[in-house]
Design a protein around this motif. Structure first.
Motif, PDB file in Angstrom:
ATOM      1  N   GLU A   1      -6.693  -8.744 -19.703  1.00  0.00           N
ATOM      2  CA  GLU A   1      -6.870  -7.303 -19.479  1.00  0.00           C
ATOM      3  C   GLU A   1      -5.980  -6.461 -20.390  1.00  0.00           C
ATOM      4  OE1 GLU A   1      -5.209  -5.793 -15.773  1.00  0.00           O
ATOM      5  OE2 GLU A   1      -4.680  -7.835 -15.184  1.00  0.00           O
ATOM      6  N   PRO A   2      -6.340  -6.351 -21.666  1.00  0.00           N
ATOM      7  CA  PRO A   2      -5.554  -5.490 -22.550  1.00  0.00           C
ATOM      8  C   PRO A   2      -5.727  -4.012 -22.222  1.00  0.00           C
ATOM      9  CG  PRO A   2      -7.528  -6.269 -23.660  1.00  0.00           C
ATOM     10  CD  PRO A   2      -7.469  -6.991 -22.336  1.00  0.00           C
ATOM     11  N   PHE A   3      -4.662  -3.255 -22.447  1.00  0.00           N
ATOM     12  CA  PHE A   3      -4.684  -1.790 -22.337  1.00  0.00           C
ATOM     13  C   PHE A   3      -4.583  -1.240 -23.753  1.00  0.00           C
ATOM     14  CE2 PHE A   3      -3.588  -3.102 -18.138  1.00  0.00           C
ATOM     15  CZ  PHE A   3      -3.987  -2.100 -17.279  1.00  0.00           C
ATOM     16  N   LEU A   4      -5.720  -0.845 -24.313  1.00  0.00           N
ATOM     17  CA  LEU A   4      -5.785  -0.344 -25.688  1.00  0.00           C
ATOM     18  C   LEU A   4      -5.606   1.167 -25.682  1.00  0.00           C
ATOM     19  CD1 LEU A   4      -6.446  -1.714 -28.505  1.00  0.00           C
ATOM     20  CD2 LEU A   4      -8.709  -0.660 -28.256  1.00  0.00           C
ATOM     21  N   SER A   5      -4.795   1.672 -26.601  1.00  0.00           N
ATOM     22  CA  SER A   5      -4.431   3.091 -26.564  1.00  0.00           C
ATOM     23  C   SER A   5      -4.432   3.710 -27.954  1.00  0.00           C
ATOM     24  CB  SER A   5      -3.039   3.232 -25.932  1.00  0.00           C
ATOM     25  OG  SER A   5      -2.673   4.595 -25.808  1.00  0.00           O
ATOM     26  N   ILE A   6      -4.542   5.030 -27.963  1.00  0.00           N
ATOM     27  CA  ILE A   6      -4.408   5.793 -29.212  1.00  0.00           C
ATOM     28  C   ILE A   6      -2.991   6.365 -29.232  1.00  0.00           C
ATOM     29  CG2 ILE A   6      -5.406   7.568 -30.699  1.00  0.00           C
ATOM     30  CD1 ILE A   6      -7.975   7.396 -29.079  1.00  0.00           C
ATOM     31  N   GLY A   7      -1.996   5.486 -29.268  1.00  0.00           N
ATOM     32  CA  GLY A   7      -0.614   5.929 -29.368  1.00  0.00           C
ATOM     33  C   GLY A   7       0.302   5.516 -28.239  1.00  0.00           C
ATOM     34  N   GLY A   8      -0.239   5.162 -27.072  1.00  0.00           N
ATOM     35  CA  GLY A   8       0.599   4.763 -25.948  1.00  0.00           C
ATOM     36  C   GLY A   8       1.218   3.390 -26.162  1.00  0.00           C
TER      37      GLY A   8
ATOM     38  N   ILE B   1     -11.897   2.119 -13.660  1.00  0.00           N
ATOM     39  CA  ILE B   1     -12.168   1.581 -12.324  1.00  0.00           C
ATOM     40  C   ILE B   1     -11.716   0.130 -12.303  1.00  0.00           C
ATOM     41  CG2 ILE B   1     -13.945   1.031 -10.624  1.00  0.00           C
ATOM     42  CD1 ILE B   1     -15.612   3.331 -11.811  1.00  0.00           C
ATOM     43  N   ASP B   2     -10.792  -0.193 -11.416  1.00  0.00           N
ATOM     44  CA  ASP B   2     -10.211  -1.534 -11.328  1.00  0.00           C
ATOM     45  C   ASP B   2     -10.402  -2.027  -9.889  1.00  0.00           C
ATOM     46  OD1 ASP B   2      -8.679  -3.851 -11.404  1.00  0.00           O
ATOM     47  OD2 ASP B   2      -7.095  -2.948 -12.604  1.00  0.00           O
ATOM     48  N   VAL B   3     -11.155  -3.117  -9.740  1.00  0.00           N
ATOM     49  CA  VAL B   3     -11.471  -3.642  -8.410  1.00  0.00           C
ATOM     50  C   VAL B   3     -10.990  -5.084  -8.307  1.00  0.00           C
ATOM     51  CG1 VAL B   3     -13.282  -4.212  -6.760  1.00  0.00           C
ATOM     52  CG2 VAL B   3     -13.487  -2.143  -8.157  1.00  0.00           C
ATOM     53  N   SER B   4     -10.191  -5.347  -7.297  1.00  0.00           N
ATOM     54  CA  SER B   4      -9.817  -6.724  -6.971  1.00  0.00           C
ATOM     55  C   SER B   4     -10.081  -6.946  -5.493  1.00  0.00           C
ATOM     56  CB  SER B   4      -8.351  -7.000  -7.315  1.00  0.00           C
ATOM     57  OG  SER B   4      -7.491  -6.049  -6.730  1.00  0.00           O
ATOM     58  N   GLY B   5     -10.560  -8.136  -5.167  1.00  0.00           N
ATOM     59  CA  GLY B   5     -10.942  -8.414  -3.797  1.00  0.00           C
ATOM     60  C   GLY B   5     -10.622  -9.833  -3.381  1.00  0.00           C
ATOM     61  N   GLU B   6     -10.722 -10.054  -2.068  1.00  0.00           N
ATOM     62  CA  GLU B   6     -10.465 -11.381  -1.482  1.00  0.00           C
ATOM     63  C   GLU B   6     -11.595 -11.735  -0.540  1.00  0.00           C
ATOM     64  OE1 GLU B   6      -9.414 -14.076   1.786  1.00  0.00           O
ATOM     65  OE2 GLU B   6      -9.816 -11.919   1.934  1.00  0.00           O
TER      66      GLU B   6
ATOM     67  N   ASP C   1     -10.659 -10.235  -9.816  1.00  0.00           N
ATOM     68  CA  ASP C   1     -10.080  -9.000 -10.352  1.00  0.00           C
ATOM     69  C   ASP C   1     -10.815  -8.625 -11.627  1.00  0.00           C
ATOM     70  OD1 ASP C   1      -8.398  -6.882 -10.875  1.00  0.00           O
ATOM     71  OD2 ASP C   1      -6.584  -8.080 -11.096  1.00  0.00           O
ATOM     72  N   THR C   2     -11.311  -7.392 -11.683  1.00  0.00           N
ATOM     73  CA  THR C   2     -12.019  -6.937 -12.879  1.00  0.00           C
ATOM     74  C   THR C   2     -11.905  -5.424 -13.004  1.00  0.00           C
ATOM     75  OG1 THR C   2     -14.125  -7.073 -14.104  1.00  0.00           O
ATOM     76  CG2 THR C   2     -14.269  -6.672 -11.734  1.00  0.00           C
ATOM     77  N   GLY C   3     -12.050  -4.924 -14.206  1.00  0.00           N
ATOM     78  CA  GLY C   3     -11.971  -3.480 -14.426  1.00  0.00           C
ATOM     79  C   GLY C   3     -12.664  -3.076 -15.711  1.00  0.00           C
ATOM     80  N   SER C   4     -13.049  -1.816 -15.762  1.00  0.00           N
ATOM     81  CA  SER C   4     -13.679  -1.248 -16.957  1.00  0.00           C
ATOM     82  C   SER C   4     -13.363   0.236 -17.029  1.00  0.00           C
ATOM     83  CB  SER C   4     -15.204  -1.434 -16.928  1.00  0.00           C
ATOM     84  OG  SER C   4     -15.563  -2.788 -16.998  1.00  0.00           O
ATOM     85  N   SER C   5     -13.444   0.775 -18.233  1.00  0.00           N
ATOM     86  CA  SER C   5     -13.235   2.204 -18.458  1.00  0.00           C
ATOM     87  C   SER C   5     -14.548   2.862 -18.867  1.00  0.00           C
ATOM     88  CB  SER C   5     -12.177   2.423 -19.544  1.00  0.00           C
ATOM     89  OG  SER C   5     -10.918   1.936 -19.111  1.00  0.00           O
ATOM     90  N   PHE C   6     -14.725   4.101 -18.424  1.00  0.00           N
ATOM     91  CA  PHE C   6     -15.971   4.832 -18.639  1.00  0.00           C
ATOM     92  C   PHE C   6     -15.654   6.279 -19.009  1.00  0.00           C
ATOM     93  CE2 PHE C   6     -16.459   1.633 -15.352  1.00  0.00           C
ATOM     94  CZ  PHE C   6     -17.560   0.905 -15.786  1.00  0.00           C
ATOM     95  N   ILE C   7     -16.584   6.910 -19.719  1.00  0.00           N
ATOM     96  CA  ILE C   7     -16.469   8.338 -20.014  1.00  0.00           C
ATOM     97  C   ILE C   7     -17.630   9.059 -19.337  1.00  0.00           C
ATOM     98  CG2 ILE C   7     -16.188  10.101 -21.785  1.00  0.00           C
ATOM     99  CD1 ILE C   7     -15.692   7.808 -23.778  1.00  0.00           C
TER     100      ILE C   7
ATOM    101  N   VAL D   1      -7.459   2.800 -22.468  1.00  0.00           N
ATOM    102  CA  VAL D   1      -8.528   2.151 -21.712  1.00  0.00           C
ATOM    103  C   VAL D   1      -8.106   0.731 -21.337  1.00  0.00           C
ATOM    104  CG1 VAL D   1     -10.381   3.527 -22.739  1.00  0.00           C
ATOM    105  CG2 VAL D   1      -9.712   1.352 -23.796  1.00  0.00           C
ATOM    106  N   GLN D   2      -8.708   0.238 -20.269  1.00  0.00           N
ATOM    107  CA  GLN D   2      -8.480  -1.132 -19.822  1.00  0.00           C
ATOM    108  C   GLN D   2      -9.809  -1.779 -19.519  1.00  0.00           C
ATOM    109  OE1 GLN D   2      -9.049  -2.111 -16.344  1.00  0.00           O
ATOM    110  NE2 GLN D   2      -7.508  -3.645 -15.830  1.00  0.00           N
ATOM    111  N   PHE D   3      -9.976  -3.010 -19.992  1.00  0.00           N
ATOM    112  CA  PHE D   3     -11.115  -3.846 -19.623  1.00  0.00           C
ATOM    113  C   PHE D   3     -10.561  -5.191 -19.187  1.00  0.00           C
ATOM    114  CE2 PHE D   3     -13.106  -0.619 -22.137  1.00  0.00           C
ATOM    115  CZ  PHE D   3     -14.350  -0.432 -21.557  1.00  0.00           C
ATOM    116  N   GLU D   4     -11.161  -5.765 -18.134  1.00  0.00           N
ATOM    117  CA  GLU D   4     -10.574  -6.959 -17.532  1.00  0.00           C
ATOM    118  C   GLU D   4     -11.647  -7.885 -16.976  1.00  0.00           C
ATOM    119  OE1 GLU D   4      -7.515  -8.052 -13.827  1.00  0.00           O
ATOM    120  OE2 GLU D   4      -8.348  -6.032 -14.031  1.00  0.00           O
TER     121      GLU D   4
END
Length: 249
Positions: A201-208, A92-97, A104-110, A229-232
């Protein structure tokens, strides 16, 4: 943007908080059966109730208030009829004005049930972001951020998506410093200035390794295909370290 007054900082914290609350509220609604469009409507309501508006809609005519990326989607997923399923990995990535200031912020969830492999990826994705944030200080090389995240990724046997970068923000959604790498970049020679506003905001991956276009103009997918996943957070550089602007609490 360079923060030049207490008013600047107050307004940046306000929109940052709104974006963070939107992510938190959307995450609380994640459950099997909800569609990404319904999830997006929840985020839109948080923004609009606080007097803010969606930044991707405002700046780029994105077809949704928020970006929701599921499983194989790495970033910029378009809200729609896709139903969230048990076990899905959701970003979920949300940026607003609001009042001319952007956050701008984001997080990944399972969505449960959670496999150990994905649980570890989500945990370490957040850790990778904080490893980068901890390098932020006035007068330090910007390259320290990507170098530290790269070291963390290698040590823990992950890869990083190397064409989705952090960015400056403040009076617009994307501004200088542009293309701030969250991976080791030998060409990065810029220095962090006092009051500079940008995301980590790194995008950490298992191979990507790369983000590639899909069938629509927005959604990006990892290449090679792999869980990512991305966290920001959005932050301000100071002599004493970063001020985090996108906190919900």
């Amino acid at each position: 943007m360079i923060v030049s007054s207490d008013d600047d900082l107050t307004r940046l914290k306000e929109i940052g908080h709104i974006c963070a609350v939107a992510v938190k509220t959307m995450a609380a609604a994640l459950e099997p059966g909800i569609t990404t469009r319904e999830l997006d409507q929840i985020g839109r309501k948080v923004l609009e109730d606080a007097g803010a508006q969606s930044a991707p809609e405002l700046c780029y005519q994105f077809p949704g208030a928020t970006c929701i990326s599921v499983n194989e989607e790495v970033a910029h997923g378009i809200p729609g009829d896709r139903k969230i399923l048990a076990g899905d990995l959701v970003n979920i990535d949300v940026s607003g004005e609001k009042a001319g200031f952007f956050g701008d912020t984001g997080s990944s969830f399972i969505v449960p049930p959670v496999t150990p492999k994905l649980e570890r990826l989500v945990r370490d994705g957040k850790r990778a972001m904080w490893v980068g944030i901890n390098q932020v200080r006035t007068g330090q090389p910007m390259a320290n951020i990507g170098n530290a995240i790269g070291t963390f990724a290698r040590k823990n046997r992950y890869t990083l998506i190397q064409n989705l970068a952090s960015h400056g923000i403040g009076h617009s959604l994307h501004e200088e410093p542009k293309e701030l790498a969250t991976w080791p970049d030998p060409d990065e020679t810029r220095i962090m200035e006092e009051g500079l506003v940008f995301t980590v905001e790194p995008f950490l991956s298992i191979g990507g390794l790369w983000a590639e276009d899909g069938d629509d103009p927005w959604t990006l997918f990892s290449e090679p295909k792999a869980p990512t996943v991305q966290f920001e957070h959005t932050l301000v550089v100071t002599r004493n370290g970063p001020i985090i602007l996108t906190l919900a609490d």
